[in-house]
Design a protein around this motif. Structure first.
Motif, PDB file in Angstrom:
ATOM      1  N   GLN A 123       5.774  13.535  -0.450  1.00  0.00           N
ATOM      2  CA  GLN A 123       4.925  12.366  -0.229  1.00  0.00           C
ATOM      3  C   GLN A 123       4.613  11.673  -1.556  1.00  0.00           C
ATOM      4  O   GLN A 123       4.191  12.330  -2.500  1.00  0.00           O
ATOM      5  N   ARG A 163      -0.696  -2.347   7.568  1.00  0.00           N
ATOM      6  CA  ARG A 163      -1.301  -1.035   7.755  1.00  0.00           C
ATOM      7  C   ARG A 163      -2.784  -1.219   8.026  1.00  0.00           C
ATOM      8  O   ARG A 163      -3.432  -2.069   7.415  1.00  0.00           O
ATOM      9  N   CYS A 170      -2.793   1.931  -7.626  1.00  0.00           N
ATOM     10  CA  CYS A 170      -1.448   2.257  -7.199  1.00  0.00           C
ATOM     11  C   CYS A 170      -1.581   3.253  -6.064  1.00  0.00           C
ATOM     12  O   CYS A 170      -1.848   4.424  -6.276  1.00  0.00           O
ATOM     13  N   LEU A 171      -1.450   2.783  -4.861  1.00  0.00           N
ATOM     14  CA  LEU A 171      -1.847   3.610  -3.726  1.00  0.00           C
ATOM     15  C   LEU A 171      -0.676   4.230  -3.005  1.00  0.00           C
ATOM     16  O   LEU A 171       0.365   3.620  -2.851  1.00  0.00           O
ATOM     17  N   GLY A 172      -0.872   5.434  -2.581  1.00  0.00           N
ATOM     18  CA  GLY A 172       0.201   6.123  -1.877  1.00  0.00           C
ATOM     19  C   GLY A 172      -0.206   6.518  -0.495  1.00  0.00           C
ATOM     20  O   GLY A 172      -0.243   5.703   0.418  1.00  0.00           O
ATOM     21  N   LYS A 173      -0.638   7.751  -0.369  1.00  0.00           N
ATOM     22  CA  LYS A 173      -0.851   8.367   0.935  1.00  0.00           C
ATOM     23  C   LYS A 173      -1.763   7.579   1.844  1.00  0.00           C
ATOM     24  O   LYS A 173      -2.841   7.210   1.471  1.00  0.00           O
ATOM     25  N   PHE A 188       2.637  -0.418 -12.346  1.00  0.00           N
ATOM     26  CA  PHE A 188       1.521   0.272 -13.009  1.00  0.00           C
ATOM     27  C   PHE A 188       2.063   1.048 -14.203  1.00  0.00           C
ATOM     28  O   PHE A 188       1.985   2.267 -14.265  1.00  0.00           O
ATOM     29  N   LYS A 201       6.036   1.576  -8.241  1.00  0.00           N
ATOM     30  CA  LYS A 201       4.795   2.041  -8.887  1.00  0.00           C
ATOM     31  C   LYS A 201       4.960   2.083 -10.401  1.00  0.00           C
ATOM     32  O   LYS A 201       4.057   1.685 -11.146  1.00  0.00           O
ATOM     33  N   LYS A 211       0.180   3.898 -16.222  1.00  0.00           N
ATOM     34  CA  LYS A 211      -0.155   5.223 -15.680  1.00  0.00           C
ATOM     35  C   LYS A 211       0.898   6.241 -16.114  1.00  0.00           C
ATOM     36  O   LYS A 211       2.085   5.973 -16.017  1.00  0.00           O
ATOM     37  N   TYR A 269       0.824  -1.221   0.000  1.00  0.00           N
ATOM     38  CA  TYR A 269       0.000   0.000   0.000  1.00  0.00           C
ATOM     39  C   TYR A 269       0.847   1.254   0.000  1.00  0.00           C
ATOM     40  O   TYR A 269       0.331   2.355  -0.082  1.00  0.00           O
ATOM     41  N   CYS A 270       2.140   1.132   0.159  1.00  0.00           N
ATOM     42  CA  CYS A 270       2.970   2.324   0.212  1.00  0.00           C
ATOM     43  C   CYS A 270       4.239   2.017  -0.572  1.00  0.00           C
ATOM     44  O   CYS A 270       5.331   1.965  -0.034  1.00  0.00           O
ATOM     45  N   PRO A 271       4.084   1.753  -1.878  1.00  0.00           N
ATOM     46  CA  PRO A 271       5.239   1.307  -2.658  1.00  0.00           C
ATOM     47  C   PRO A 271       6.193   2.445  -2.964  1.00  0.00           C
ATOM     48  O   PRO A 271       5.808   3.618  -2.913  1.00  0.00           O
TER      49      PRO A 271
END
Lengths: 643, 464
Positions: free
Chosen positions: A324, A441, B461-464, A301, A297, A304, A290-292
């Motif tokens: 961030q 998480r 594609c997840l971040g925050k 992906f 990314k 994108k 969840y926080c690559p």
């Protein structure tokens, strides 16, 4: 030139005795130590660097979906995180305001330095608590019981219970491109020996990885090319002890700024993948999905053409900005090229490079729901040590580990939050029941009763428990009781007042396409209509005898409007409770039970669930296994246990 | 993720051997047994009746309000029951269709299909059975659960499984989108799941589920036969018709009725439609009975039927009795059979048409087999109107457990739709959407709890 001579101490000495020793003063350790001390235990908090107490090595923010609720839960249990962020935030936003009450989430940007300094001050002022710099090299364990810790300076601290919150310092290794070195977070000294000691004691350790993005000089950001993200006008706060009146006006808050990666950024990353530790096989630890990292990314992906990046201030007295979304362990010069390819950052000066960090984790199946280890008695672990990620997750476990270490020191039974009581309960149950193969998480979707575990009702759920534990003062408890009484009285009143069909009310409802009232309608039923707020309702019925605060009205609206769904959730909880009530004897011998499938048998033996409900949540344990298990448990006479 | 515990569910099953028995019993056990029964039962207030009483009434389908069967319903309250839980036993008239239908209704309105041996298991767990039997009970649970799992999975038609999986994937996509919106509110790559989008999706999924349920009826027919009664006043040619349908001359066709055969139901295959002919004994019984009893008997047969073949004698004018039967069958799927067309017609066909408003009026002569072929075609058409007999690959749901789950899934979708219409936010309504997804998963045996998270992380594609 000769290399530096290093050596270890030749002898240890007996230092002071404590009730509870907490190892590591990050977000977990700070809460653990404060909770234990506030419960009346003489507590020692040992950490590698006193200037990194409650340090935020990654993004300067607290809260968000699920996490923000955890902060409030910690506060309702008498913890510190909520108060500390309320003192030190630079921006606050309520997220998901367009959605239902279950998922609204408060998030604050923190002043990183102030956050640390305030927490350190609070810890220093706590009467039963001693804060000391030191590295714990090993535990004192006798007959499977933890009796204390030994530091690298040779101090032997004896204690009735020990809590380890080692974070990424546990055999930490920082990786930036080809560069690798032993280090804790942000170039701090790592704890290199404790892991070995834990392995010797029989713990199964795993290797995880996380990372952080580069920081840039705010003076060199072209904000005009980015999009401003200001704080909320509407006042808010995390701690139930604070008031909306203390809220910072938006003009006194700091904004974040939104920008994006672009094709050029992605090209740079692709061209340099052969130097990316993520892909060259250098990084062995498992990173979070969840926080690559940004390179991850781009690879995963590929279709994108851009990714969001938020520029976040690290504090009021610094010009460092956190990027961030750009977490990376690419070589420094590649990081620089990446940063310069981004709108607004063309001329940005990178102040610190991003890095990946690998660290040791105690596989959490080795823990009980109290966070005591099954391997060594009186030893508790919390935070990243247990495989989680995030300050809030760490703090949530920290307070539970601290409470339970404190209870153990006092010879009392453990304190466990259930899945229907708190996100903290969901998280710990997930960890000890299912384990995790990546940094864990919290997400709202992990909670099956998320409608009950709202951001707005953490005090209703937990204040009483905090008070019983001695962590909530009588004064605050009385205020809470007063609030609860007001809510209940008003809900009861609305269940007894009828609104008569008047022209006035019918003109009103017809505006929204509803049919005019023919008969009287209960005020509570009327309030369920989407367009009716409490204030509108008061135009048609007499006001309450007491003036109700906004937070009370908020509860009345939520509990009335969503009553149907809340009742559904509560019915599910009731079902689960029956299973929770079926305790599995601690000394059950699974080898002596026939008929359980092999996979289930192995999992049950490994995890040793405490209740049938917990057993049913283990993946690979099927209903038929539970049925057989339940037979053994129900019939005490034939329950097979080891001698 | 909602975790389901099954240990305390209210369970239901047919507890008599399925087949030829005159009476079948559906047993329901658990905390909600009475509540489940109340949903289906019209008669006394079950909350108020004494324990260990047997009560007359009817089972109705709450959705259509149609009567399924006339029943005797026993109420046994905990703890003095076999399972030490509340137990309801529904004694119905038997016949697989009515029994199955009642079971399916119970499954759709709050009960779960009992696993093999589960009543016994509960009896044991609740201390009703002697301790010494424990190992035996466990063997039972182990063996039967294992076997039933395999059987259930084998039963699961590949196409059905594929279809359900597709539906689940559709729902999962929606759920993942809702979750991403919640957990990553600032993530702009994914469209916000609005009420309108969710409403469209729920409506779409519901249509698919309903379609499956429709095939469920067909599937049930394929397995159990379509309950069919041949109705008509004495001597209109019912027996001849019956014999023709049976294609055998065992039944005695005579102008002097009086032969009785003790057969309640007979099965015939009409162009791929299995008909379960009801009360064939009645048809063959003497027609000299008092008129009232004849009508009463017809009424019962009609009630039990999915299809009524109403036979009129075209060589005679309509009688009062004919009119009564036309009226009795007006709510049923029916085919009007004008028999004895080999004799001079005296029947007022226009009047029959006007009275019955039926498209399905067929002229036959049982003796000469005229029009009988047409009758068979009409029957086939009415129930396989989309030509199911030609497409072997159509998905057909036949399993009562599956049907129960599909019905519950449909109810969950109804709640999604009504919640959205009431203006409730997406993340609340999503609770019912998730429930639907889980229910469908129970059909295919997929209940991997981390599926949603996997979907989340692989799709976005997840971040925050």
């Amino acid at each position: 030139m000769k290399s530096l001579q290093v050596s270890d101490v030749k002898q240890t000495y007996r230092a002071e005795d404590y009730d509870v020793v907490v190892v590591g003063a990050g977000h977990a350790g700070s809460e653990a130590a404060l909770a234990a001390a506030r419960m009346g235990n003489k507590t020692l908090l040992v950490t590698i660097n006193l200037d990194m107490v409650a340090f935020m090595p990654c993004n300067p923010s607290i809260g968000g979906p699920a996490k923000g609720t955890v902060v409030r839960e910690i506060d309702a249990l008498g913890g510190e995180m909520g108060k500390n962020i309320d003192k030190t935030y630079v921006q606050m936003r309520m997220l998901n305001t367009g959605k239902g009450p279950a998922v609204q989430a408060l998030r604050a940007q923190a002043d990183k330095h102030a956050y640390h300094a305030e927490m350190k001050k609070t810890i220093e002022k706590e009467p039963n608590l001693t804060l000391r710099q030191g590295i714990v090299d090993s535990l004192i364990v006798e007959d499977g019981e933890c009796k204390g810790v030994i530091t690298n300076t040779g101090a032997r601290y004896y204690a009735k219970a020990v809590v380890i919150c080692a974070g990424t310092a546990a055999r930490g290794k920082i990786i930036i491109g080809e560069l690798m070195y032993a280090s804790g977070p942000n170039n701090s000294q790592p704890a290199e020996k404790l892991s070995e000691n834990l392995a010797d004691l029989g713990f199964d350790l795993e290797r995880f990885k996380t990372g952080t993005p580069p920081r840039v000089d705010g003076n060199t950001i072209d904000y005009a090319k980015t999009e401003e993200q200001p704080g909320d006008e509407h006042p808010n706060h995390f701690s139930y002890e604070n008031s909306d009146d203390d809220y910072l006006a938006v003009k006194n808050q700091l904004s974040c700024w939104l920008t994006y990666t672009n094709k050029k950024t992605h090209e740079i990353i692709r061209e340099n993948l052969d130097r990316a530790p993520m892909f060259t096989g250098v990084i062995e630890g498992v990173g979070p999905r969840y926080c690559p990292s940004i390179e991850d990314k781009i690879v995963r992906f590929a279709d994108k053409d851009r990714h969001q990046l938020f520029l976040e201030p690290e504090g009021r007295n610094t010009d460092e900005w956190y990027v961030q979304g750009l977490s990376t362990s690419m070589p420094e010069e590649v990081q620089q090229d990446i940063v310069h390819s981004i709108a607004g950052l063309e001329n940005a000066q990178m102040m610190r490079p991003g890095y990946a960090i690998e660290y040791d984790v105690v596989a959490p199946y080795q823990l009980k729901p109290s966070l005591e280890t099954k391997v060594v008695k009186n030893l508790f672990t919390a935070g990243q040590t247990n495989g989680t990620s995030g300050y809030e997750e760490a703090a949530g476990q920290g307070i539970i580990a601290g409470i339970n270490a404190g209870l153990r020191a006092q010879g009392k039974a453990p304190f466990v939050l259930k899945r229907d009581e708190a996100y903290i309960g969901v998280m710990i149950d997930d960890l000890v029941t299912k384990g995790t193969n990546e940094p864990y998480r919290l997400l709202t979707s992990r909670a099956e009763y998320r409608l009950l575990l709202r951001n707005d009702n953490a005090d209703m759920r937990l204040t009483e428990k905090g008070h019983e534990l001695g962590l909530i003062s009588d004064e605050r408890y009385n205020q809470f009781i007063q609030k609860r009484t007001m809510i209940e009285d008003e809900l009861a009143r609305l269940d007894n007042i009828r609104i008569k069909p008047s022209d006035e009310v019918n003109t009103f409802v017809e505006q929204f396409g509803d049919k005019p009232l023919k008969d009287g309608i209960l005020a509570s039923v009327f309030l369920r209509r989407p367009y009716v707020t409490y204030d509108i309702l008061m135009q048609y019925i007499p006001a309450s005898d007491v003036e109700l605060p906004a937070r009370v009205i908020e509860q009345i609206e939520i509990r009335t409007k969503y009553a149907g769904y809340i009742a559904k959730a509560e019915a599910n909880v009731e079902r689960m409770k029956k299973m929770e009530a079926k305790k599995i004897p601690e000394n059950i011998d699974y080898d002596a039970i026939d008929g359980i499938a092999t996979e289930a048998h192995q999992k049950l033996k490994k995890i040793m669930p405490e209740t049938l409900a917990q057993a049913s949540r283990i993946s690979g344990v099927n209903p038929s296994d539970i049925a057989i298990l339940s037979v053994y448990i129900k019939q005490g006479k034939i329950a097979k246990v080891t001698e | 993720m909602v975790l389901t515990t099954t240990e305390f569910d209210t369970i239901a099953a047919i507890s008599t051997p399925v087949g030829q028995g005159g009476i079948s019993i559906i047993r329901i056990s658990g905390d909600d047994a009475i509540k489940v029964a109340k949903n289906l039962y019209r008669g006394k207030n079950l909350d108020k009746v004494e324990t260990n009483t047997i009560n007359y009434g009817h089972i109705i389908d709450p959705e259509t309000q149609k009567t399924v069967d006339e029943v005797m319903l026993s109420v046994m309250r905990a703890p003095k029951t076999y399972t030490k839980e509340d137990i309801i036993e529904i004694n119905c008239h038997g016949g697989i269709i009515a029994t199955n239908k009642i079971l399916q209704l119970a499954l759709s309105y709050g009960a779960r299909m009992a696993e093999p041996g589960e009543f016994t298991k509960r009896a044991f767990l609740n201390g009703r059975i002697d301790l010494s039997q424990s190992e035996a009970v466990m063997d039972l649970i182990e063996a039967k659960t294992d076997r039933s799992m395999k059987v259930a999975l084998n039963q699961l038609d590949g196409n059905l499984s594929h279809l359900i999986k597709q539906l689940r994937q559709d729902i999962l996509d929606v759920l993942a989108q809702v979750e991403v919106n919640i957990d990553y509110p600032e993530y702009d790559d994914v469209e916000t799941m609005t009420s309108q989008l969710l409403l469209n999706k729920a409506t779409q999924v519901k249509a698919s589920v309903e379609q499956l349920l429709q095939t469920a009826n067909q599937g049930k027919i394929l397995r159990d036969g379509l309950a069919t009664s041949i109705i008509g006043r004495p001597n209109v040619g019912k027996s001849s018709l019956l014999n023709h349908l049976i294609h055998e001359d065992k039944a005695i066709v005579t102008d002097v009725p009086g032969t009785t055969r003790d057969v309640l139901e007979e099965y015939v295959n009409v162009k791929g439609v299995p008909l379960k002919l009801i009360d064939t004994a009645g048809i063959r019984e003497t027609d000299d009975t008092v008129e009232k009893i004849g009508v009463e008997r017809s009424r019962k047969a009609i009630d039990m039927s999915d299809l009524v073949l109403l036979v009129l004698n075209s060589s005679e004018a309509l009688t009062k009795e004919d009119l009564e039967l036309i009226d009795l069958t007006k709510d049923k799927q029916r085919i009007i059979v004008l028999n004895k067309t080999d004799l001079p017609a005296k029947l007022d066909l226009a009047k029959v048409k006007q009275l019955t408003q039926s498209k399905n009026i067929i002229s036959t002569s049982a003796i000469e087999a005229d029009g009988l072929k047409q009758l068979e075609e009409v029957i086939a058409h009415m129930f396989f109107n989309e030509g199911i007999e030609n497409s072997q690959n159509d998905v057909v749901v036949t399993n009562a457990r599956h049907i129960g789950l599909l019905n519950q899934a449909k109810q969950a979708l109804d709640e999604v739709i009504s919640g959205l219409s009431a203006g409730l936010p997406v993340d609340l309504v999503q609770i019912d959407m998730t429930r639907c997804w889980e229910l469908l998963g129970e059909i295919t045996g997929d209940s991997y709890q981390d599926e949603l998270l996997d979907q989340l992380f692989s799709q976005f594609c997840l971040g925050k």
